[in-house]
Design a protein around this motif. Sequence first.
Motif, short mmCIF file in Angstrom:
data_model
loop_
_atom_site.label_atom_id
_atom_site.label_comp_id
_atom_site.label_asym_id
_atom_site.label_seq_id
_atom_site.Cartn_x
_atom_site.Cartn_y
_atom_site.Cartn_z
N ALA A 276 5.43 -0.54 11.68
CA ALA A 276 5.49 -1.81 10.95
C ALA A 276 5.89 -2.95 11.88
O ALA A 276 5.40 -4.07 11.78
CB ALA A 276 6.47 -1.69 9.78
N HIS A 277 6.80 -2.64 12.83
CA HIS A 277 7.19 -3.63 13.84
C HIS A 277 5.97 -3.99 14.70
O HIS A 277 5.70 -5.17 14.95
CB HIS A 277 8.33 -3.05 14.68
CG HIS A 277 8.64 -3.82 15.93
ND1 HIS A 277 9.72 -4.67 16.02
CD2 HIS A 277 8.03 -3.86 17.14
CE1 HIS A 277 9.74 -5.21 17.23
NE2 HIS A 277 8.73 -4.72 17.93
N GLU A 278 5.22 -2.98 15.12
CA GLU A 278 4.04 -3.23 15.96
C GLU A 278 2.98 -4.02 15.19
O GLU A 278 2.29 -4.87 15.76
CB GLU A 278 3.44 -1.91 16.49
CG GLU A 278 4.41 -1.06 17.32
CD GLU A 278 5.06 -1.84 18.44
OE1 GLU A 278 4.43 -2.75 18.99
OE2 GLU A 278 6.23 -1.55 18.76
N LEU A 279 2.83 -3.73 13.90
CA LEU A 279 1.88 -4.50 13.08
C LEU A 279 2.30 -5.97 13.05
O LEU A 279 1.45 -6.87 13.01
CB LEU A 279 1.82 -3.93 11.67
CG LEU A 279 1.07 -2.60 11.52
CD1 LEU A 279 1.22 -2.06 10.10
CD2 LEU A 279 -0.40 -2.75 11.86
N GLY A 280 3.61 -6.20 13.05
CA GLY A 280 4.11 -7.58 13.08
C GLY A 280 3.61 -8.31 14.32
O GLY A 280 3.18 -9.47 14.24
N HIS A 281 3.62 -7.61 15.48
CA HIS A 281 3.08 -8.22 16.71
C HIS A 281 1.59 -8.52 16.53
O HIS A 281 1.11 -9.58 16.92
CB HIS A 281 3.24 -7.27 17.90
CG HIS A 281 4.64 -7.17 18.41
ND1 HIS A 281 5.40 -8.28 18.69
CD2 HIS A 281 5.42 -6.10 18.70
CE1 HIS A 281 6.59 -7.88 19.15
NE2 HIS A 281 6.63 -6.57 19.16
N ALA A 282 0.86 -7.54 15.95
CA ALA A 282 -0.59 -7.70 15.80
C ALA A 282 -0.90 -8.86 14.86
O ALA A 282 -1.76 -9.69 15.12
CB ALA A 282 -1.21 -6.41 15.30
N ILE A 354 10.30 -13.24 19.97
CA ILE A 354 9.10 -12.65 19.38
C ILE A 354 9.42 -11.26 18.81
O ILE A 354 8.96 -10.88 17.74
CB ILE A 354 7.98 -12.59 20.45
CG1 ILE A 354 7.43 -14.00 20.66
CG2 ILE A 354 6.88 -11.63 20.05
CD1 ILE A 354 6.34 -14.11 21.70
N GLU A 355 10.26 -10.50 19.53
CA GLU A 355 10.64 -9.16 19.06
C GLU A 355 11.45 -9.25 17.76
O GLU A 355 11.29 -8.43 16.86
CB GLU A 355 11.43 -8.42 20.13
CG GLU A 355 10.64 -8.07 21.38
CD GLU A 355 9.46 -7.14 21.11
OE1 GLU A 355 9.48 -6.43 20.07
OE2 GLU A 355 8.52 -7.13 21.91
N ALA A 356 12.34 -10.25 17.68
CA ALA A 356 13.15 -10.40 16.46
C ALA A 356 12.24 -10.72 15.28
O ALA A 356 12.48 -10.25 14.15
CB ALA A 356 14.19 -11.50 16.67
N SER A 399 14.45 -7.86 27.14
CA SER A 399 13.20 -8.26 26.50
C SER A 399 13.27 -8.08 24.99
O SER A 399 12.44 -8.60 24.26
CB SER A 399 12.05 -7.43 27.06
OG SER A 399 12.26 -6.07 26.73
N HIS A 400 14.27 -7.32 24.53
CA HIS A 400 14.42 -7.05 23.09
C HIS A 400 15.83 -7.42 22.65
O HIS A 400 16.75 -7.39 23.46
CB HIS A 400 14.19 -5.57 22.80
CG HIS A 400 12.75 -5.16 22.88
ND1 HIS A 400 12.04 -5.17 24.06
CD2 HIS A 400 11.88 -4.73 21.94
CE1 HIS A 400 10.79 -4.77 23.83
NE2 HIS A 400 10.67 -4.50 22.54
N PRO A 401 16.02 -7.72 21.37
CA PRO A 401 17.39 -7.85 20.87
C PRO A 401 18.12 -6.53 21.11
O PRO A 401 17.47 -5.47 21.20
CB PRO A 401 17.21 -8.10 19.36
CG PRO A 401 15.78 -8.52 19.18
CD PRO A 401 15.01 -7.89 20.31
ZN LIG Z 1 8.00 -5.18 19.80
#
Ligand SMILES: [Zn+2]
Length: 418
Positions: A276-282, A354-356, A399-401
């Motif tokens: 679901a996180h990766e779909l958020g990026h897409a 972007i990750e958040a 690169s990530h929270p």
């Molecule tokens: Zn990510």
Amino acid sequence: MTPRLWAACALGVVLVALVAYAGLVIPWHRPPAPRADQLDALRALPGDQVQRARAFHAELRPSSYGALAVGLAGALVLGLTPLGARLVSLAGRPFGDHWIAQAVLGGLLIVLAGEVLTLPFAAWRHTVVVRYGISTQTWGAWAVDLAKSYAVGAVIGGLALLGFYTVARLAPRWWWAFGAAGAAALVVLLSFVLPVLVEPIFNKFTPMAQGPLRTELMSLAARDGVPVRDVLVADASRRTRAVNAYVSGFGPTRRIVVYDTMLTEATPAEVVSVAAHELGHAKRGDVVIGTIIGALGAAAAVIALYLLGSLGWLLRLAGTESMAEPRTLALLLALVTLAGLAGGPVQALVSRRIEARADAHALALTGDAATFEAMQRRLGSVNLSDPDPPTWEHVIFASHPSTVERMAAARAYARGER
Ligand SMILES: [Zn+2]
């Protein structure tokens, strides 16, 4: 107007475009979850696990910073003294000092010199990640990986240098304009082809096996309105125990990739949370955003190099006369190294924002804060990430929270704070 004045104006335009685009598309306003939640989350983690993660990072630090310092020192010595120019000349000598040999072989020689300098630190790092059970690689497999990445870098870098010096010879006064356009185009091209041409050199990707998990992931994507051709599983277990997932490429090369370690270490519900996180990026086009920012940054860098090339004292330090001749290669790489170091924290900040946002997307899409938090704990414990790293290190490199920031975001979401 002189070419230099044109270049200065073009640099201004590209930088304004870069700042405006980043200002518009990066979710700057998203603050991390309250510190009180983060500290609560930290207390919820097993103490021995936190200590082990911190010990791991303490042991990694000397090799990481050692490589950084020695790599930088090497680049500066080669670039700001005539030593680099001499190496380039040496590389071209067997070929009658031909400029192509100087550009390509000289470039490879300079980069190889940097690699050799930092190799002991990479080996040191390998001993630490093996000792802590993260890496599953033998020295042989580790060396093969290293050779492969050097070969990939040599092909891409060699072509880029060849293109750069060809343009510089054909248009001695205007190469910066063609070079800037070429560098931007190269970034776009690489973002498009790396997933299909380069990633398979390091890993095997197979479509996720038919079954309830695959069905659930595809229906999650459909519910989210994100067309996903396939979910691929990477054979990451051949080199690591760490778990991860990512989305790369765009358009027809876009794919969601899940490490095979994820399927053995995490529960199916946690895999769904990660997807679901990766779909958020897409859905937000994060790969495209990153590519456009990278392309504008590359164009700005080329123009800046041209302008720096008019500084006589800089060229004299490097023992050369012009940025457009291959003998100035080491100076060029030193400047690129410096720019990379200076730009790193900005890149990391953009990435964390972007990750958040992708995390918030995962929470909203699944509505399952408990599983999201469990998944963050899992990622943290398997990957031995420091759940709450020192602030300065987080700001410069992350690169990530952090794990506690992500756990706290789930807690805030569960309370109804969106
Ligand atoms: Zn990510």
